[in-house]
Scaffold this active site. Sequence first.
Site, mmCIF file in Angstrom:
data_model
loop_
_atom_site.group_PDB
_atom_site.id
_atom_site.type_symbol
_atom_site.label_atom_id
_atom_site.label_comp_id
_atom_site.label_asym_id
_atom_site.label_seq_id
_atom_site.Cartn_x
_atom_site.Cartn_y
_atom_site.Cartn_z
ATOM 1 N N LYS A 132 0.850 -1.194 -0.111
ATOM 2 C CA LYS A 132 0.074 -0.150 -0.228
ATOM 3 C C LYS A 132 0.967 1.339 -0.015
ATOM 4 C CE LYS A 132 -4.257 1.496 2.799
ATOM 5 N NZ LYS A 132 -5.134 1.134 3.976
ATOM 6 N N ILE A 182 -7.375 7.990 2.693
ATOM 7 C CA ILE A 182 -7.290 6.786 3.036
ATOM 8 C C ILE A 182 -8.320 6.208 4.080
ATOM 9 C CG2 ILE A 182 -5.420 4.934 3.592
ATOM 10 C CD1 ILE A 182 -3.425 6.992 3.044
ATOM 11 N N SER A 208 -9.729 0.906 2.441
ATOM 12 C CA SER A 208 -8.891 1.632 1.713
ATOM 13 C C SER A 208 -7.827 0.754 1.032
ATOM 14 C CB SER A 208 -8.262 2.632 2.763
ATOM 15 O OG SER A 208 -7.289 2.069 3.534
ATOM 16 N N GLY A 230 -10.555 0.736 10.073
ATOM 17 C CA GLY A 230 -12.242 0.730 9.900
ATOM 18 C C GLY A 230 -12.556 -0.211 9.295
ATOM 19 N N SER A 232 -10.017 -1.645 6.536
ATOM 20 C CA SER A 232 -9.455 -1.231 4.885
ATOM 21 C C SER A 232 -8.461 -2.401 4.786
ATOM 22 C CB SER A 232 -8.497 0.075 5.442
ATOM 23 O OG SER A 232 -9.207 1.266 5.359
#
Lengths: 545, 545
Positions: A132, A182, A208, A230, A232
């Site tokens: 990422k 993000i 994300s 959350g 991602s």
Amino acid sequence: MTALQQAKTWEDKAAWARANRDASLAKVEPKLQGVPDVLPLSSQGLAKSVLTPREIEITENYSVNELLAVLRERTISVEEVTRAFLRRAALAQAATNCIVGLMWDEAIARAKYLDSLPEPKGMLFGLPISTKEHHGMVGSDVVTTASFVAWVGKKHGSNVLYDTFWDEGCVFYARTTQPQTIMHLETNNNIFGRTVNPYNRDLTSGGSSGGESALLGMRGSIFGVGGDIGGSIRCPAAHVGIYGFKPTLKRVSVSGQRSIMAGKETIASTAGPMAVDREALELFMKVALSSEPWRIDPSLTVKEWTPYKFTKPLKIAIQWWDGVVQPHPPMTRALKEVAEACRKAGMEVVDWDSEPLDHAKAWDIISALYWPDGGEEALEVLQETGEPILPLTKFIIQEQPTVKNHTQHELWELCVKRDEYRAAYSRAWNETGAKDGKEVDVILCPPSFGAATPHDQSRYWGYTAHWNLLDYPGAVFPVTTVDPAKDPKDLSYVPKNDQDKFVYDMYSPEKYTNAPVSLQLIGRRQYDEKVLAALVEIEHAMGRK
Amino acid sequence: MTALQQAKTWEDKAAWARANRDASLAKVEPKLQGVPDVLPLSSQGLAKSVLTPREIEITENYSVNELLAVLRERTISVEEVTRAFLRRAALAQAATNCIVGLMWDEAIARAKYLDSLPEPKGMLFGLPISTKEHHGMVGSDVVTTASFVAWVGKKHGSNVLYDTFWDEGCVFYARTTQPQTIMHLETNNNIFGRTVNPYNRDLTSGGSSGGESALLGMRGSIFGVGGDIGGSIRCPAAHVGIYGFKPTLKRVSVSGQRSIMAGKETIASTAGPMAVDREALELFMKVALSSEPWRIDPSLTVKEWTPYKFTKPLKIAIQWWDGVVQPHPPMTRALKEVAEACRKAGMEVVDWDSEPLDHAKAWDIISALYWPDGGEEALEVLQETGEPILPLTKFIIQEQPTVKNHTQHELWELCVKRDEYRAAYSRAWNETGAKDGKEVDVILCPPSFGAATPHDQSRYWGYTAHWNLLDYPGAVFPVTTVDPAKDPKDLSYVPKNDQDKFVYDMYSPEKYTNAPVSLQLIGRRQYDEKVLAALVEIEHAMGRK
């Protein structure tokens, strides 16, 4: 004066970043041939017409551990493996727009170096790892935007986790997209645009870490690094039918990543694995902790990875819904199928009753804690260049009634509420063993209300963010795909509230045909090893190896 | 209308609380006889003339484990032990003013109950435990002021740790004093007044757990519970020559204690043991973690107490000074004596160079983080009744240039600085093993710049608070006492800065004659077990058992 310094508008800056990305992709050799001008709805068939049989073999035929084995045995060279994944990543980019930069030269140089060693070395010898973007990258000249136009061209460096992987012999080769701030459960930003689902371009790849999921869903990677505050890691992994794991906070370091709100500690993110197979999740954790990263990042928990062994049949609680939003029919079917398989395998399967625990309240707390400053810093970085605030940024900052710039006292009150909620959830979990001493081992639940959503519709975080509030570890794994014949809309259902209605209205089976449907397995805080051990048991019960 | 409701001024409220305390002491039977009207400088001789030989035997002749053994064997009844400690605690109160309430009836009832059991039960069966008042107490009718006049008469309850001890069969019998705001390294408040050192009433017993230390220093308790956020266990323990241990945060629960700033998470406190012998420190930890308290307080680290074993000689680093304030001569002598004993026992003893690590900066960070709201909430609670702000409250809130009401963004910046400081300290510790692979095991250092200070002079926290900033576990243990013949003032010393001068000017050996001098042993974060194991080795090297 460089081109970037000359860039006056946010559009110019974004275009500069895209040109950089395109230049990195232009290095691909041989060039990709056979990518259709008009892309099909599903990108799953593209590899066959674009890649060589050998490339397909290398990128499809191995689990992560199997690939590591042939690399260690030197049956295939690191360079050949690296080139295959580089080419397949380029294809994934063409199909789903998941890449912010392909590390063609660096990756091949690294591969050649590894091939030149007299002996293979390191737990990840030769393994291509996708990452990422906002985490940064090994090297001092690394540029990292974290999806902000204002940060285009900004120098950055590596992080503690990537240094460990590097020391263990991996090859970094592709950096992946993430959404603005993000903080969407989708992947769209003003620099690189939207990343789409490799099974259906009308659906999101999640977020994300949705660049990772799209890349892995195309097998342009088999082992990637995501991050989760959350959902991602879990949401995008679920949306493309791969495996993902969000560990408890403070086991895996995020020290060194680029992000806004550095120093905020109300709710934090963690890095974690996204991979095409289950065993890679545990491998990631083992390697990440093998370097004793707490000696470098002193915020981490001093605790080695200690595989868990079940000595009696699991007790699994099924969360059929979270008391707020009813999952779509294919998700409920997935729960039923796995629950049934577990029961047949001799496990105890019970219901998890979320309603008295008030998951809506949990959302009120965590949505406020994401932005203790009311999102001021995030919005300032956007305003710096005037780039537009995207709809899902508006959703998570400006449309949540809980989000405001808190005084210290207000923030403390909120943290007290958070801690009370956590304590209440612990008590509820303890209660499950009160009668017979057999406490629930794990909760099996949806990682989202359904399969991947149409774009800009990921407006309910409850099925993942809830576990971030509790800091419970969670793994997702693929279960089935949407089948209109099996998953008709329940026309008799009456939504319980606005969010429930929004989600209910979104569903019609045809939109989602063949979209992956995954489930989530949740354990108590810091019982990371137990969650992955339970996943083994459950997949065995499902008839998987 | 109750007497408390009729109390109009803060003085009335405080008087009401003292009357309550006195009523609890009036229950003592037989009444204390032989307490002189004019108390001597040292209270150490008082027990002999006030208590019975049998009471002295019970309260003086046993270590904590030894007392537990005779209780378990039922050689002495719980009631007899409890009565002896109740009477001795009353004497400690008369001598040092360390008690806010004696639990005469409750403790004897509890003792009778334990004696009535067919079998002794629990790891702490029959052990009298003294406790810091603001932690609360088992029972629902408990009143807890946390030393604020505004909170006089306020109902409170128990906490997770005390519930564990209770379940393990202890007897709670005495609740002890703490300073205003619980943020002095001394013990003085507007309700109960000043607690003094049992070795010299002109000196402080330390703080904030200074009621505990005075009580333990009088052997009115042999096992107490303190709390530490800046030195509040270690400083008072050091000042009376007992043992104290501040564990890493989140091993022992503070959930349930009464305090201001609930929800603040920049810097937190932990409970920990204060005891007359070394082995009791480990006993405390073992019992505290035996109940798996993380199942009730989900903020805790899931980690059992796992005793550490050294397999080779220790490597000890001596911190001769912290680069800011030069310790008084008896402290330096104590360091020399212990360093020499360790060397003779075959340990490797090296210097710890604090200067490049900039401990003054650490103080700037932590002093600000203690009060992210600028102390607003604390001052509001004081203003509620108009009780005076005491000098050491002014010192820690109003006289620190770093303390202010921070915006979220300012607070985040400060937390980043904190984390950077922690990382730099980790790197420095890692460096100690860079050359020969032999990393420092523990740091031996002063727990204060000297012995207990004269009242209101505890205005340098650097020797303890520094380790709170780093969240390193620390144990203190008695070493020697001040001897004017051995510890003359160094008249040639030139102070390096204002704080150094303040501390230097404070010293003249006569003020401190016979005052206990202790040392502090520090380990890396979460290596709690290792610190206590190192303490065993060091005390063995000192010729202790």
